[in-house]
Design an enzyme around this catalytic site. Structure first.
Site, PDB file in Angstrom:
ATOM      1  N   GLU A 115      -7.737   2.838  -4.418  1.00 50.55           N
ATOM      2  CA  GLU A 115      -6.907   1.914  -5.195  1.00 50.55           C
ATOM      3  C   GLU A 115      -6.800   2.429  -6.631  1.00 50.55           C
ATOM      4  OE1 GLU A 115      -5.186  -0.832  -4.685  1.00 50.55           O
ATOM      5  OE2 GLU A 115      -5.780  -1.532  -2.677  1.00 50.55           O
ATOM      6  N   ASP A 149       3.658   0.650  -2.148  1.00 51.24           N
ATOM      7  CA  ASP A 149       2.787   1.365  -3.081  1.00 51.24           C
ATOM      8  C   ASP A 149       2.354   2.715  -2.510  1.00 51.24           C
ATOM      9  OD1 ASP A 149       1.322  -0.482  -1.282  1.00 51.24           O
ATOM     10  OD2 ASP A 149      -0.491   0.240  -2.252  1.00 51.24           O
TER      11      ASP A 149
END
Length: 257
Positions: free
Chosen positions: A99, A151
């Site tokens: 992340e 993403d």
């Protein structure tokens, strides 16, 4: 889980409770990159470490380049959700999830700081070497979950990663006029397009019909490999870029596509 020793020497540790066994003793053969898409990094990190969220990742990279490990690499982090790549439908069991703190599309797609991208590169190089991960298996969340996820976004500098030895890449062909294919069309050219996307790894049924799923997968491909224009239309630039990516892979280098 109590504290553990970081797998990556440059990382500090903040354990997340959200993880499990890798199914069938799988070892990671992929790296999946995400942006957090939340207003700030601390809020995102807290959420990944909150049992209520039922989500996690192996690593978290701050804007200033600090790397935090949340889940040991031998464990299955919960970052990919419903996803698929090259016939594999349990992406969490075969991947390392990273992340990257960035507000993403909800925040107007801000650029990723150089120091943060350098930290991501070094982390990917280290994981890739230790687990023998092939360049074409460094992917975005949008690649393995097209339509559902977007993403790390079209501003993510995949070209910079590749220049440093991370990921698979060719320079996108220039955007120009000419014949193109789009939603609603059908026939052999659409079947060929779907076949190429599927050969590369995208989860797409080969039907010969340019359906909503085909458009969504094409947008995911463009977001990664032709980010200057993400419109889900199969123009020459998109098709030629996809063809050159495929033929640059050893397994397809001698195959007529």
């Amino acid at each position: 889980m109590s504290d553990f020793v970081a797998d990556y020497a440059a990382a500090s540790v903040r354990p997340s409770p959200n993880h499990g066994e890798r199914v069938s003793g799988r070892k990671p053969d992929s790296i999946i990159l995400h942006y957090t898409g939340m207003p700030n990094a601390d809020q995102a990190l807290d959420w990944l470490c909150n049992e209520e969220s039922q989500v996690s990742s192996h690593y978290f990279v701050h804007e200033d380049g600090r790397v935090i490990q949340l889940v040991p690499e031998e464990r299955r982090a919960w970052h990919a959700g419903k996803s698929a790549w090259a016939g594999e439908v349990d992406i969490n069991s075969c991947s390392i999830g990273i992340e990257i703190a960035n507000t993403g599309h909800p925040g107007g797609l801000p650029m990723f700081p150089f120091v943060q991208i350098d930290a991501v590169i070094q982390l990917c190089l280290d994981c890739g070497e230790r687990w023998s991960i092939r360049p074409e298996r460094v992917l975005g969340h949008s690649d393995v979950a097209p339509i559902r996820k977007v993403d790390p976004g079209e501003n993510f500098p995949w070209n910079s990663l590749h220049a440093s030895g991370v990921g698979h890449w060719v320079e996108a062909s220039p955007i120009a006029g000419g014949r193109f294919f789009q939603l609603g069309e059908a026939g052999q050219p659409i079947e060929a397009l779907q076949s190429m996307l599927s050969l590369y790894g995208y989860d797409l049924e080969i039907t010969g019909n340019f359906c909503d799923r085909t458009k969504g997968v094409l947008e995911a491909f463009q977001r990664h490999f032709r980010p200057a224009l993400v419109d889900g239309i199969a123009d020459f630039s998109t098709i030629d870029t996809l063809h050159r990516l495929l033929t640059s892979l050893p397994k397809y280098s001698q195959v007529e596509i």
